[in-house]
Motif scaffolding. Structure first.
Motif, PDB file in Angstrom:
ATOM      1  N   LEU A   1      14.836 -30.225  82.476  1.00  0.00           N
ATOM      2  CA  LEU A   1      16.036 -29.809  81.759  1.00  0.00           C
ATOM      3  C   LEU A   1      16.170 -28.291  81.700  1.00  0.00           C
ATOM      4  O   LEU A   1      16.875 -27.769  80.847  1.00  0.00           O
ATOM      5  N   ASN A   2      15.504 -27.577  82.599  1.00  0.00           N
ATOM      6  CA  ASN A   2      15.625 -26.122  82.565  1.00  0.00           C
ATOM      7  C   ASN A   2      16.797 -25.665  83.428  1.00  0.00           C
ATOM      8  O   ASN A   2      17.439 -26.438  84.133  1.00  0.00           O
ATOM      9  N   THR A   3      17.058 -24.357  83.362  1.00  0.00           N
ATOM     10  CA  THR A   3      18.208 -23.791  84.059  1.00  0.00           C
ATOM     11  C   THR A   3      18.081 -23.914  85.568  1.00  0.00           C
ATOM     12  O   THR A   3      19.047 -24.228  86.275  1.00  0.00           O
ATOM     13  N   GLN A   4      16.871 -23.673  86.108  1.00  0.00           N
ATOM     14  CA  GLN A   4      16.685 -23.702  87.554  1.00  0.00           C
ATOM     15  C   GLN A   4      16.979 -25.090  88.121  1.00  0.00           C
ATOM     16  O   GLN A   4      17.612 -25.225  89.171  1.00  0.00           O
ATOM     17  N   SER A   5      16.518 -26.129  87.428  1.00  0.00           N
ATOM     18  CA  SER A   5      16.772 -27.485  87.893  1.00  0.00           C
ATOM     19  C   SER A   5      18.256 -27.810  87.834  1.00  0.00           C
ATOM     20  O   SER A   5      18.804 -28.472  88.733  1.00  0.00           O
ATOM     21  N   CYS A   6      18.926 -27.351  86.787  1.00  0.00           N
ATOM     22  CA  CYS A   6      20.373 -27.558  86.670  1.00  0.00           C
ATOM     23  C   CYS A   6      21.114 -26.859  87.802  1.00  0.00           C
ATOM     24  O   CYS A   6      22.020 -27.425  88.425  1.00  0.00           O
TER      25      CYS A   6
ATOM     26  N   ASN B   1      21.105 -25.610  78.803  1.00  0.00           N
ATOM     27  CA  ASN B   1      20.933 -25.472  80.258  1.00  0.00           C
ATOM     28  C   ASN B   1      22.260 -25.193  80.936  1.00  0.00           C
ATOM     29  O   ASN B   1      22.337 -24.438  81.897  1.00  0.00           O
ATOM     30  N   PHE B   2      23.352 -25.790  80.432  1.00  0.00           N
ATOM     31  CA  PHE B   2      24.668 -25.514  81.000  1.00  0.00           C
ATOM     32  C   PHE B   2      25.102 -24.088  80.709  1.00  0.00           C
ATOM     33  O   PHE B   2      25.689 -23.415  81.547  1.00  0.00           O
ATOM     34  N   ARG B   3      24.836 -23.602  79.505  1.00  0.00           N
ATOM     35  CA  ARG B   3      25.217 -22.225  79.173  1.00  0.00           C
ATOM     36  C   ARG B   3      24.485 -21.235  80.078  1.00  0.00           C
ATOM     37  O   ARG B   3      25.079 -20.310  80.613  1.00  0.00           O
ATOM     38  N   ALA B   4      23.196 -21.439  80.248  1.00  0.00           N
ATOM     39  CA  ALA B   4      22.436 -20.526  81.103  1.00  0.00           C
ATOM     40  C   ALA B   4      22.899 -20.636  82.552  1.00  0.00           C
ATOM     41  O   ALA B   4      22.989 -19.639  83.257  1.00  0.00           O
TER      42      ALA B   4
ATOM     43  N   GLN C   1      26.775 -14.286  87.372  1.00  0.00           N
ATOM     44  CA  GLN C   1      26.048 -13.159  87.940  1.00  0.00           C
ATOM     45  C   GLN C   1      25.908 -13.299  89.451  1.00  0.00           C
ATOM     46  O   GLN C   1      26.008 -12.322  90.202  1.00  0.00           O
ATOM     47  N   LEU C   2      25.713 -14.550  89.911  1.00  0.00           N
ATOM     48  CA  LEU C   2      25.611 -14.797  91.345  1.00  0.00           C
ATOM     49  C   LEU C   2      26.895 -14.394  92.048  1.00  0.00           C
ATOM     50  O   LEU C   2      26.869 -13.739  93.096  1.00  0.00           O
ATOM     51  N   TYR C   3      28.025 -14.774  91.464  1.00  0.00           N
ATOM     52  CA  TYR C   3      29.300 -14.423  92.086  1.00  0.00           C
ATOM     53  C   TYR C   3      29.566 -12.922  92.031  1.00  0.00           C
ATOM     54  O   TYR C   3      30.194 -12.361  92.932  1.00  0.00           O
ATOM     55  N   ARG C   4      29.066 -12.258  90.984  1.00  0.00           N
ATOM     56  CA  ARG C   4      29.207 -10.791  90.953  1.00  0.00           C
ATOM     57  C   ARG C   4      28.421 -10.164  92.097  1.00  0.00           C
ATOM     58  O   ARG C   4      28.895  -9.234  92.769  1.00  0.00           O
ATOM     59  N   ASP C   5      27.201 -10.675  92.337  1.00  0.00           N
ATOM     60  CA  ASP C   5      26.402 -10.148  93.441  1.00  0.00           C
ATOM     61  C   ASP C   5      27.057 -10.448  94.785  1.00  0.00           C
ATOM     62  O   ASP C   5      27.024  -9.620  95.708  1.00  0.00           O
TER      63      ASP C   5
ATOM     64  N   ARG D   1      34.967 -17.761  92.703  1.00  0.00           N
ATOM     65  CA  ARG D   1      34.792 -17.738  91.243  1.00  0.00           C
ATOM     66  C   ARG D   1      34.814 -19.166  90.709  1.00  0.00           C
ATOM     67  O   ARG D   1      35.556 -20.008  91.209  1.00  0.00           O
ATOM     68  N   THR D   2      34.008 -19.409  89.708  1.00  0.00           N
ATOM     69  CA  THR D   2      33.989 -20.702  89.042  1.00  0.00           C
ATOM     70  C   THR D   2      34.057 -20.484  87.545  1.00  0.00           C
ATOM     71  O   THR D   2      33.240 -19.758  86.989  1.00  0.00           O
ATOM     72  N   GLN D   3      35.020 -21.103  86.894  1.00  0.00           N
ATOM     73  CA  GLN D   3      35.140 -21.029  85.438  1.00  0.00           C
ATOM     74  C   GLN D   3      34.380 -22.183  84.807  1.00  0.00           C
ATOM     75  O   GLN D   3      34.309 -23.276  85.369  1.00  0.00           O
ATOM     76  N   TRP D   4      33.817 -21.913  83.639  1.00  0.00           N
ATOM     77  CA  TRP D   4      33.054 -22.934  82.923  1.00  0.00           C
ATOM     78  C   TRP D   4      33.547 -22.995  81.492  1.00  0.00           C
ATOM     79  O   TRP D   4      33.549 -21.985  80.792  1.00  0.00           O
ATOM     80  N   HIS D   5      33.974 -24.186  81.065  1.00  0.00           N
ATOM     81  CA  HIS D   5      34.515 -24.385  79.722  1.00  0.00           C
ATOM     82  C   HIS D   5      33.545 -25.242  78.916  1.00  0.00           C
ATOM     83  O   HIS D   5      33.040 -26.254  79.415  1.00  0.00           O
ATOM     84  N   PHE D   6      33.309 -24.847  77.666  1.00  0.00           N
ATOM     85  CA  PHE D   6      32.403 -25.578  76.790  1.00  0.00           C
ATOM     86  C   PHE D   6      33.171 -26.186  75.624  1.00  0.00           C
ATOM     87  O   PHE D   6      34.034 -25.534  75.031  1.00  0.00           O
ATOM     88  N   ASN D   7      32.841 -27.436  75.303  1.00  0.00           N
ATOM     89  CA  ASN D   7      33.388 -28.056  74.106  1.00  0.00           C
ATOM     90  C   ASN D   7      32.695 -27.491  72.872  1.00  0.00           C
ATOM     91  O   ASN D   7      31.544 -27.049  72.959  1.00  0.00           O
TER      92      ASN D   7
END
Length: 336
Positions: free
Chosen positions: A59-64, A88-91, A98-102, A115-121
């Protein structure tokens, strides 16, 4: 009730352009003599209701991120993600940004639109993600039907997920009578261009002259016909309103409320509305609440207003009780 978001009503888009993400599990798999836990990442297309399943080893960020990357390589890039407030989704969202900025710095003109937007409930609002929460339940039901009671290995788990994915994507989106000449509209209709229940016909070699003249237009015509059926048959079925019809006074700054968490009313925290959050249609559906234990962001369905003359303004005439809509309707807070 709020109007359906535009991401669910946008036709003529590639499947999985707008995606809801959630986790399912854990599922135990046997590796040698030890048992390990695996999680299933459920990607749901918000438009055609197709799903894609990936296995996450933790359930860590890298696996996500790796599960998202595998999904993107197979289904294409995503314009907008929707998910709950999992850490994990927030991270993952921050690392993707940051990846897209690079990428923009390194590739300049070639990838400026990546670019990918991410929306949180908001927290404690599972009803706002019902479109993918329902698919998580469907995946659980299909996997339980495919379970033979024996231990799972990595290979068996992967095969089971593919079987479940194909079964769910073959379901009809709307009721199709038997006498209808048209095949049922399914998510696989948009993913594969045809229903899996249709007979596999032998394709006659196409004449080159005919192909150059009208084959492209015909392929576009067939694709447009699928979307016309989606608009005509599927969209009206998801636009019904089942609750939250009556008008209530919107939350205001300074209102005293109970934060509804759990079934025991005596354990509900009391708080004060710090900031009502206005949605795009002018309705207040979220609010920042200050309590003794901290400040929280909650949906109005989880906030029960105390009708106290000194603290709250008079309710609008005809608005009914001061309780918010949702599972609080018809109940009274303790002590009143």
């Amino acid at each position: 009730m709020a109007a359906l978001p535009i991401q669910r009503l946008t036709p003529y888009q590639r499947p999985f352009t707008f995606v809801g993400v959630d986790y399912l599990g854990p599922v135990e798999v046997t590796i040698g003599r030890r048992a390990e836990k695996r999680w299933i990442v459920v990607f749901t297309c918000l438009v055609v209701r197709a799903i894609h399943l990936e296995v996450a080893h933790s359930l860590n960020t890298q696996s996500c991120l790796m599960a998202i990357r595998r999904f993107t390589c197979r289904r294409g890039s995503v314009a907008e993600y929707f998910s709950d407030n999992g850490t994990n989704f927030r991270a993952a969202s921050k690392e993707i940004q940051q990846l897209y900025r690079d990428v923009q710095k390194a590739c300049a003109e070639e990838l400026t639109d990546a670019r990918t937007q991410w929306h949180f409930n908001p927290p404690a609002a599972p009803h706002m993600g019902g479109v993918w929460e329902r698919m998580v339940r469907t995946v659980k039901e299909v996997m339980s039907a495919l379970n033979d009671g024996r231990r799972l290995t990595e290979e068996i788990l992967q095969t089971t997920l593919c079987e479940a994915e194909d079964m769910i994507n073959s379901r009809p989106l709307v009721f199709a009578p038997q006498e209808s000449p048209l095949p049922a509209l399914t998510p696989n209709t948009f993913l594969r261009g045809s229903s899996p229940n249709e007979p596999q016909e032998v394709v006659v070699p196409t004449n080159v002259a005919h192909a150059l003249r009208d084959s492209y237009k015909r392929s576009q015509l067939l694709a447009d016909e699928m979307w016309k059926r989606w608009i005509r048959e599927y969209v009206p079925s998801i636009n019904s309103r089942t609750k939250w019809f009556t008008e209530t006074r919107p939350l205001q700054k300074g209102d005293l409320v109970y934060v509804v968490e759990g079934d025991r009313r005596k354990s509900w925290m009391r708080g004060v509305i710090e900031k009502p959050i206005m949605s795009s249609d002018g309705r207040v559906r979220q609010a920042i609440v200050r309590t003794n234990s901290g400040t929280y962001k909650r949906p109005v369905a989880k906030l029960a207003v105390l009708e106290i003359a000194e603290g709250n303004a008079d309710p609008v005439k005809g608005a009914g009780t001061g309780l918010r809509v949702g599972d609080c309707c018809g109940s009274q807070p303790p002590g009143l």
